[in-house]
Design a protein around this motif. Structure first.
Motif, short mmCIF file in Angstrom:
data_model
loop_
_atom_site.label_atom_id
_atom_site.label_comp_id
_atom_site.label_asym_id
_atom_site.label_seq_id
_atom_site.Cartn_x
_atom_site.Cartn_y
_atom_site.Cartn_z
N SER A 43 0.84 -1.20 0.00
CA SER A 43 0.00 0.00 0.00
C SER A 43 0.87 1.25 0.00
N SER A 44 0.26 2.34 -0.32
CA SER A 44 0.90 3.64 -0.26
C SER A 44 -0.03 4.56 0.51
N ALA A 45 0.50 5.19 1.57
CA ALA A 45 -0.36 6.01 2.41
C ALA A 45 0.45 7.13 3.05
N ASP A 46 -0.23 8.21 3.40
CA ASP A 46 0.42 9.25 4.18
C ASP A 46 0.50 8.77 5.64
N LEU A 47 1.13 9.55 6.52
CA LEU A 47 1.34 9.09 7.89
C LEU A 47 0.04 8.86 8.66
N PRO A 48 -0.97 9.74 8.56
CA PRO A 48 -2.22 9.42 9.26
C PRO A 48 -2.88 8.15 8.73
N GLY A 49 -2.81 7.92 7.43
CA GLY A 49 -3.37 6.71 6.84
C GLY A 49 -2.61 5.47 7.27
N LYS A 50 -1.29 5.59 7.35
CA LYS A 50 -0.46 4.47 7.79
C LYS A 50 -0.80 4.09 9.23
N ALA A 51 -0.97 5.10 10.10
CA ALA A 51 -1.33 4.84 11.49
C ALA A 51 -2.69 4.15 11.57
N LEU A 52 -3.64 4.57 10.74
CA LEU A 52 -4.97 3.98 10.73
C LEU A 52 -4.92 2.52 10.28
N MET A 53 -4.16 2.24 9.22
CA MET A 53 -4.06 0.87 8.72
C MET A 53 -3.36 -0.05 9.71
N ALA A 54 -2.34 0.47 10.41
CA ALA A 54 -1.58 -0.34 11.36
C ALA A 54 -2.21 -0.34 12.75
N ASN A 55 -3.28 0.44 12.95
CA ASN A 55 -3.94 0.59 14.25
C ASN A 55 -2.93 1.01 15.31
N MET A 56 -2.10 1.98 14.95
CA MET A 56 -1.10 2.55 15.86
C MET A 56 -1.50 3.98 16.16
N SER A 62 2.45 -6.30 19.49
CA SER A 62 1.53 -5.16 19.45
C SER A 62 0.25 -5.53 18.71
N ILE A 63 0.38 -6.28 17.63
CA ILE A 63 -0.79 -6.73 16.87
C ILE A 63 -1.69 -7.60 17.75
N ARG A 64 -1.08 -8.47 18.53
CA ARG A 64 -1.88 -9.31 19.43
C ARG A 64 -2.64 -8.47 20.45
N LYS A 65 -1.99 -7.42 20.96
CA LYS A 65 -2.67 -6.54 21.93
C LYS A 65 -3.83 -5.81 21.27
N VAL A 66 -3.65 -5.38 20.03
CA VAL A 66 -4.72 -4.69 19.30
C VAL A 66 -5.92 -5.62 19.13
N ILE A 67 -5.67 -6.86 18.77
CA ILE A 67 -6.74 -7.83 18.57
C ILE A 67 -7.49 -8.08 19.88
N GLN A 68 -6.76 -8.17 20.99
CA GLN A 68 -7.40 -8.44 22.28
C GLN A 68 -8.18 -7.25 22.81
N THR A 69 -7.61 -6.04 22.68
CA THR A 69 -8.23 -4.87 23.30
C THR A 69 -9.08 -4.05 22.34
N GLY A 70 -8.76 -4.12 21.05
CA GLY A 70 -9.48 -3.30 20.06
C GLY A 70 -9.07 -1.85 20.08
N LYS A 71 -7.99 -1.53 20.80
CA LYS A 71 -7.52 -0.14 20.90
C LYS A 71 -6.14 -0.02 20.25
#
Length: 90
Positions: free
Chosen positions: A20-33, A78-87
């Motif tokens: 993918s190609s994304a700006d920094l806000p888009g990258k953060a959204l896709m990575a859930n960071m 970090s991905i595992r934490k995102v899946i567990q917490t949804g945050k």
């Protein structure tokens, strides 16, 4: 998997994003960071950075020789934490 509605049959297609190609806000959204301007918002390192300017509206990451880089193992955890917490994680 098929789903039926009043118009016809729809298919649910599951896919994996390979590139993918994304700006920094888009990258953060896709990575859930956290976004690039948040604490530990850098996608390369784990440094918290520091806020500067009036009201602390800007975040900078001064160069240091003891920078802690993100590792593959840390990103997977970090991905595992995102899946567990949804945050978003840092």
């Amino acid at each position: 998997m098929f789903k039926r509605n009043c118009i016809g049959i729809f298919r649910t297609i599951r896919a994996t994003l390979l590139l993918s190609s994304a700006d920094l806000p888009g990258k953060a959204l896709m990575a859930n960071m956290k976004q690039y301007n948040g604490e530990q918002g850098c996608s390369v390192c784990e440094d918290k950075g520091k806020t500067v300017g009036v009201g602390g509206l800007h975040r900078v990451w001064p160069y240091t020789t003891n920078m802690v880089l993100r590792t593959h193992k840390a990103v997977v955890e970090s991905i595992r934490k995102v899946i567990q917490t949804g945050k978003p994680v840092c």
